[in-house]
Structure formats: C-alpha cells, structure tokens
Design an enzyme around this catalytic site. Sequence first.
Site, short mmCIF file in Angstrom:
data_model
loop_
_atom_site.label_atom_id
_atom_site.label_comp_id
_atom_site.label_asym_id
_atom_site.label_seq_id
_atom_site.Cartn_x
_atom_site.Cartn_y
_atom_site.Cartn_z
N SER A 56 41.78 44.76 15.76
CA SER A 56 42.85 43.74 15.81
C SER A 56 44.20 44.31 15.44
O SER A 56 45.23 43.75 15.76
CB SER A 56 42.60 42.61 14.82
OG SER A 56 41.48 41.91 15.12
N PRO A 63 39.07 41.82 8.40
CA PRO A 63 38.94 42.92 7.43
C PRO A 63 40.25 43.65 7.13
O PRO A 63 40.26 44.53 6.29
CB PRO A 63 37.95 43.86 8.10
CG PRO A 63 38.12 43.60 9.57
CD PRO A 63 38.48 42.16 9.72
N GLY A 64 41.35 43.31 7.83
CA GLY A 64 42.63 43.86 7.36
C GLY A 64 43.48 44.61 8.38
O GLY A 64 44.43 45.29 8.00
N GLY A 65 43.16 44.49 9.66
CA GLY A 65 43.93 45.23 10.68
C GLY A 65 45.42 44.86 10.70
O GLY A 65 46.28 45.73 10.87
N ASP A 100 41.84 35.31 2.74
CA ASP A 100 40.64 35.22 3.57
C ASP A 100 39.43 35.19 2.64
O ASP A 100 39.38 35.95 1.67
CB ASP A 100 40.54 36.44 4.52
CG ASP A 100 39.64 36.18 5.72
OD1 ASP A 100 38.49 35.73 5.52
OD2 ASP A 100 40.09 36.40 6.84
N ASP A 152 41.33 29.25 1.23
CA ASP A 152 41.46 28.65 2.55
C ASP A 152 42.93 28.78 2.99
O ASP A 152 43.83 28.29 2.31
CB ASP A 152 41.06 27.16 2.45
CG ASP A 152 41.13 26.46 3.80
OD1 ASP A 152 41.75 27.01 4.73
OD2 ASP A 152 40.57 25.36 3.91
N ASP A 176 46.05 35.02 11.90
CA ASP A 176 45.09 35.32 12.97
C ASP A 176 43.79 34.54 12.74
O ASP A 176 42.71 35.01 13.09
CB ASP A 176 44.84 36.85 12.96
CG ASP A 176 44.08 37.35 14.19
OD1 ASP A 176 44.08 36.65 15.21
OD2 ASP A 176 43.48 38.44 14.11
N LYS A 231 44.37 30.70 19.57
CA LYS A 231 43.13 30.88 20.34
C LYS A 231 43.12 29.78 21.41
O LYS A 231 43.39 28.61 21.10
CB LYS A 231 41.90 30.76 19.45
CG LYS A 231 42.00 31.54 18.14
CD LYS A 231 41.97 33.04 18.30
CE LYS A 231 42.33 33.74 17.00
NZ LYS A 231 42.55 35.17 17.10
C1 LIG Z 1 40.05 37.37 13.98
S1 LIG Z 1 39.67 37.53 12.29
C2 LIG Z 1 41.13 38.27 11.66
C3 LIG Z 1 41.22 39.72 11.90
C4 LIG Z 1 42.39 40.33 11.18
N1 LIG Z 1 43.66 39.87 11.69
C5 LIG Z 1 42.37 41.84 11.27
O1 LIG Z 1 43.30 42.40 11.87
O2 LIG Z 1 41.45 42.47 10.77
C6 LIG Z 1 39.79 35.91 11.71
C7 LIG Z 1 39.67 35.76 10.23
O3 LIG Z 1 40.10 34.45 9.89
C8 LIG Z 1 39.37 34.05 8.76
N2 LIG Z 1 39.50 32.60 8.62
C9 LIG Z 1 39.09 31.63 9.46
N3 LIG Z 1 39.39 30.42 8.96
C10 LIG Z 1 40.02 30.64 7.80
C11 LIG Z 1 40.58 29.81 6.79
N4 LIG Z 1 40.56 28.49 6.92
N5 LIG Z 1 41.16 30.38 5.73
C12 LIG Z 1 41.21 31.73 5.59
N6 LIG Z 1 40.67 32.56 6.49
C13 LIG Z 1 40.09 32.03 7.57
C14 LIG Z 1 37.96 34.56 8.99
O4 LIG Z 1 37.26 34.70 7.78
C15 LIG Z 1 38.24 35.89 9.68
O5 LIG Z 1 38.18 36.95 8.76
#
Ligand SMILES: C[S@@+](CC[C@H](N)C(=O)[O-])C[C@H]1O[C@@H](n2cnc3c(N)ncnc32)[C@H](O)[C@@H]1O
Length: 354
Positions: free
Chosen positions: A186, A220-222, A238, A258, A274, A303
């Site tokens: 990501s 995970p942190g991208g 997250d 959250d 994201d 999305k």
């Molecule tokens: C597509 S991944 C993000 C990838 C991230 N941008 C990266 O570059 O590694 C989506 C993330 O959103 C988190 N997520 C979904 N709903 C959430 C919420 N309500 N609060 C915090 N995190 C949430 C998920 O746990 C997941 O790790």
Amino acid sequence: MQKPPQTHWLLYCRSGFEQDCAQEALRQAKQQKPIIGAEQPAIVAGSGYVVVALNEQKLSYRELIFTRQLIRLHRSIATLPERDRLTPILDAIATLPGNFGTLWLEAPDTNEGKLLSTFTRRFQPLLETALREQGRLQDDPRSTRLHIFFPDKTSVMIGSSDPHNSADAIMGIVRQSMPAEAPSRSTMKLAEAIEVFMDRSEQTRLLRQGMQAVDLGAAPGGWTWQLVRRGIRVIAVDNGPMKGALINHPLVQHLKQDGFKYAPRKAVDWLVCDMVEKPSRVSLLIGEWFVAGWCKHAIFNLKLPMKQRVAALDSALGGIRTRLDAEGINYRMIAKQLYHDREEVTVFLTKTKG
Ligand SMILES: C[S@@+](CC[C@H](N)C(=O)[O-])C[C@H]1O[C@@H](n2cnc3c(N)ncnc32)[C@H](O)[C@@H]1O
C-alpha cells in the site's frame, strides 16, 4: 439543420472500469452542452480504454476520476498488414496537422496488452526515426504528444494529447517501485498520490520534516512509512499491529483505537486515511476533521461499491464540498483512481488561502 461535428476521445482507464470512465466523461461534456448526433461510446468491458464521441465539448483531465489518460483520437486503422505496419501508420500521421513534441507507443493495461510490450519496444525506434526524418517529431515535452495506441497487434489508434490537459506519464501510469523496508505494498499508493496530486514545489512545501500527521487505518504501516521517511511524526491509529521498521519507530506513536472515534489533542498538518469502510462514512469523517480544524491537508482512500460507483463518489465528494462550503473553508480537492488503486479511488484535499 447541419449535424454538429464529432470529436472522438480515447480514454485509458483501469481494466473493469470502462463504464465508469465513459459515464463520467459524458457527464462532464453534457454539463457544458447537450451532445447532439454523436454515436454511443464504444465500451468493451475489461479492455482498459474507451472511445467517446462528443461535439465541441472539452474534457478536463484533472476532473475525471477514472480517466488515466486523455487523448484526442484522430485516426483508427482496423487491420494493419502484418508485414508492414509502419507505412499505413506513417500515411495516417502524414494527414495530421502540426508537429509533435513526443512520441508514445502504448497498449492497454491488461494481460493481453502486456504481451504487446516487446513489439512496441521494437517498433518505437522505427517510427521515431521516420518521423524525425520527416521533421514531424521535435524533442519538446511541452508541445503536443503523439500517441500510437495498439488495442491489439493488428489495429491501431492514432491520437494526440495536450501536456497541460493529460497525464505526464506513458500509458497514464505513474509507476512506483516497492521500497524494500516498507511494511506493505500500500505504500506505493501513497507514494503515487503524492507524485500525482502535488507538483515538486508543493511536495517540498507541504511535506516537511517536523510536521505532524495522523494515519487512520495505519496497519501494517505502508502509508505511515512514506510519512516518517520524510521526517514527519505520525500518530498511527489501528487495532491491528504495525510491522517491521515501524514497531517502536521514534517518529511513530501507535494507538490501538477506532479511527472513527479518535480525535487529536492538538491540530496536525496531515490526515491520511486508508480504512476499509463505506465511502459515505469516510467522507463524513473527513468533513468533520476539516470543519473542526484538526488538519490542513488530507489524502484518503474511498473504497468503491460494486455498482453505481460514479453515484457513490458523487455523493461522498459532494458531501465534503457542501460541508466545507457551508463553513466558508477554501480548499482544493482532486480525486483519481491511481494505478495502485484497485476497487477504490484516492483523494487529495488541502485548505487554501481565500
Ligand atoms: C487497507 S489497510 C491499511 C493499509 C495501510 N494504509 C498500509 O499502508 O499499510 C486497512 C486498515 O484499516 C484498519 N481499520 C479498519 N477499520 C478501522 C477503524 N474503524 N479504526 C481503525 N482502523 C481501522 C484495518 O485494521 C486495516 O489495518
């Protein structure tokens, strides 16, 4: 009454998004003037491009979310002879007015299109040499580009693009390489967004060492990685774990919370988001952050639903505009389906001075 003239436009898009791409372009054109007498758009699902016929309406590349590249189509040749593709293409180019600054040979961004890359690589110098000899090709990236687009090996579409109203990248794809230390792929999405939405001077001005950011849905942190590598401090929100270099990184504070409930104690420069959620919910959240003055700039992902994607985006982005306009906030917002976006689009929103 005389029929108004037709102009054909060739638009590249992500494979599977042809309908959305055409729908959005036609809507932009119709907002200027009704389209009279033009044929229906040629849409082949999964082809990675569409052709739309308009009258004299102009399309604006920056405002088209699903369009990767905007090309004015001049000629199409349905069957190229296998033994000599060069002559008919040169003959067709000879009928076009003016000279060209750059020559781009392109194919659709599909599995079939990828198979054409060896052919286009071999063909490029032949065509380039011939056009240079004729004085039709000058090395000037600021003047009109000539696009030779091969939907397949036997047909070709010849068009041109205006460098001020198109993507400055072959096939409309701003490629990124995967940094070895980044914790997820990501990361390339945010890297691409920064390249596409901000020019060099804006990147230097808006992404400075010592700035503060919040990353919602960070694991995970991208995305966080892209920010910390620029010296920006990040609050990464997250419930999931951060990975690799971002565990205990001095510039990262990881909060297992959250993202929809989190509020920063102090305003930050950047919000990036994201989270996988409905666009309606994410757009409401972004609006709240800007109205509360919690951030100045944001890059976020929306999305897309399976159906009615253009309508869902209209509603999400329209909601943000209405909210910010009502508060008298000046801003610039651009949305694009980036190369690294799948069933999603990325949005850049920044506060501007009055
Ligand atoms: C597509 S991944 C993000 C990838 C991230 N941008 C990266 O570059 O590694 C989506 C993330 O959103 C988190 N997520 C979904 N709903 C959430 C919420 N309500 N609060 C915090 N995190 C949430 C998920 O746990 C997941 O790790």
